[in-house]
Design an enzyme around this catalytic site. Structure first.
Site, short mmCIF file in Angstrom:
data_model
loop_
_atom_site.label_atom_id
_atom_site.label_comp_id
_atom_site.label_asym_id
_atom_site.label_seq_id
_atom_site.Cartn_x
_atom_site.Cartn_y
_atom_site.Cartn_z
N ILE A 129 108.92 87.81 -81.07
CA ILE A 129 107.47 87.85 -81.12
C ILE A 129 106.95 86.60 -80.41
O ILE A 129 107.20 85.48 -80.84
CB ILE A 129 106.95 87.81 -82.58
CG1 ILE A 129 107.70 88.80 -83.49
CG2 ILE A 129 105.45 88.00 -82.63
CD1 ILE A 129 107.46 90.24 -83.18
N LYS A 130 106.22 86.81 -79.30
CA LYS A 130 105.64 85.67 -78.58
C LYS A 130 104.28 85.33 -79.19
O LYS A 130 103.40 86.19 -79.28
CB LYS A 130 105.44 86.01 -77.10
CG LYS A 130 106.70 85.87 -76.27
CD LYS A 130 106.44 86.24 -74.83
CE LYS A 130 105.89 85.11 -74.00
NZ LYS A 130 105.68 85.52 -72.59
N VAL A 131 104.15 84.09 -79.57
CA VAL A 131 102.92 83.64 -80.22
C VAL A 131 102.45 82.37 -79.52
O VAL A 131 103.22 81.42 -79.37
CB VAL A 131 103.17 83.32 -81.72
CG1 VAL A 131 101.88 82.92 -82.41
CG2 VAL A 131 103.82 84.50 -82.44
#
Ligand SMILES: O=C[C@H](O)COP(=O)(O)O
Length: 228
Positions: A86-88
């Site tokens: 998950i890119k945050v």
């Protein structure tokens, strides 16, 4: 060293998954926009189908509040698979979301990193990868090589498992510099890989070898075609 592709282009992913020791694929909304009017989940599933589960797939959340980011993350995991990174973005709310996602044991890539401070916080929050934006840093007068070296040093000093996946490259020299300064991984757009391997000197060397071989063993002969 890990090399990832910074693209959502299916043909490029198929091509370089076969040609390179590819470690994964990274995407973001701007990268998706280049592919036109795609169906998001099926496009991501297609990428996963090509790269398999041994390579990492990094997909970015788009909500701008912590609860929304966590909800986006859960939807990605439900609709795609549990291995997704998950890119945050490593801003204030993003860091809060990263802490929550990591407390649940999920894979997280902290992105949109322009400063050492953001990186240090993302490392402390337990992100699996941090993505400093090399070219964008340089564009605003931040020395990307020095920043990446400091991030690598912080990872080492704190005995963290975080890896640097340097991103935002405009040429191959930036890519090799990032690796030399301590990035464990780089994510590179297909056109930069193509340019880097299409140097006229490489083509000339290959051509010279072919001509010399043919002058000894004849046209269209190969090692496999020689009489044993
Ligand atoms: O995911 C981040 C991208 O690598 C940023 O690259 P860009 O500066 O070419 O948009």
């Amino acid at each position: 060293m890990e090399i990832l592709l910074d693209t959502a282009n299916i043909e490029a992913i198929e091509k370089y998954a076969a040609a390179l020791p590819l470690a994964g694929v990274t995407t973001n909304p701007s990268i998706l926009k280049k592919e036109g009017n795609i169906e998001f989940f099926s496009h991501m599933r297609k990428i996963r189908e090509i790269i398999g589960t041994n390579r990492s797939l990094h997909v970015q959340v788009v909500a701008q509040d912590k609860a929304g980011m966590v909800k986006d993350a859960k939807t990605l995991l439900e609709q795609l698979d549990q291995e997704i990174y998950i890119k945050v973005p490593a801003n204030e709310v993003g860091l809060e979301a990263i802490k929550e996602l990591k407390s649940e044991g999920l894979n997280v890539t902290a992105t949109a990193i322009y400063s050492k401070f953001q990186a240090y916080l993302a490392i402390a929050a337990g992100a699996d990868y941090i993505a400093p934006y090399f070219n964008r840093m340089e564009n605003i007068g931040i020395k990307a090589p020095e920043a990446i070296a400091a991030m690598a040093n912080e990872i080492q000093q704190s005995a963290s498992k975080t890896k640097i996946v340097a991103a935002s490259f405009k040429n191959v020299d930036q890519v090799t510099t990032a690796l030399e300064e301590g990035a464990q991984a780089v994510t590179v757009a297909p056109d930069i890989i193509k340019q880097a391997l299409a140097m006229p000197s490489i083509a000339q060397a290959v051509e010279d070898f072919a001509v010399d071989w043919e002058s000894i063993f004849g046209k269209n002969s190969t090692i496999a075609s020689l009489k044993i």
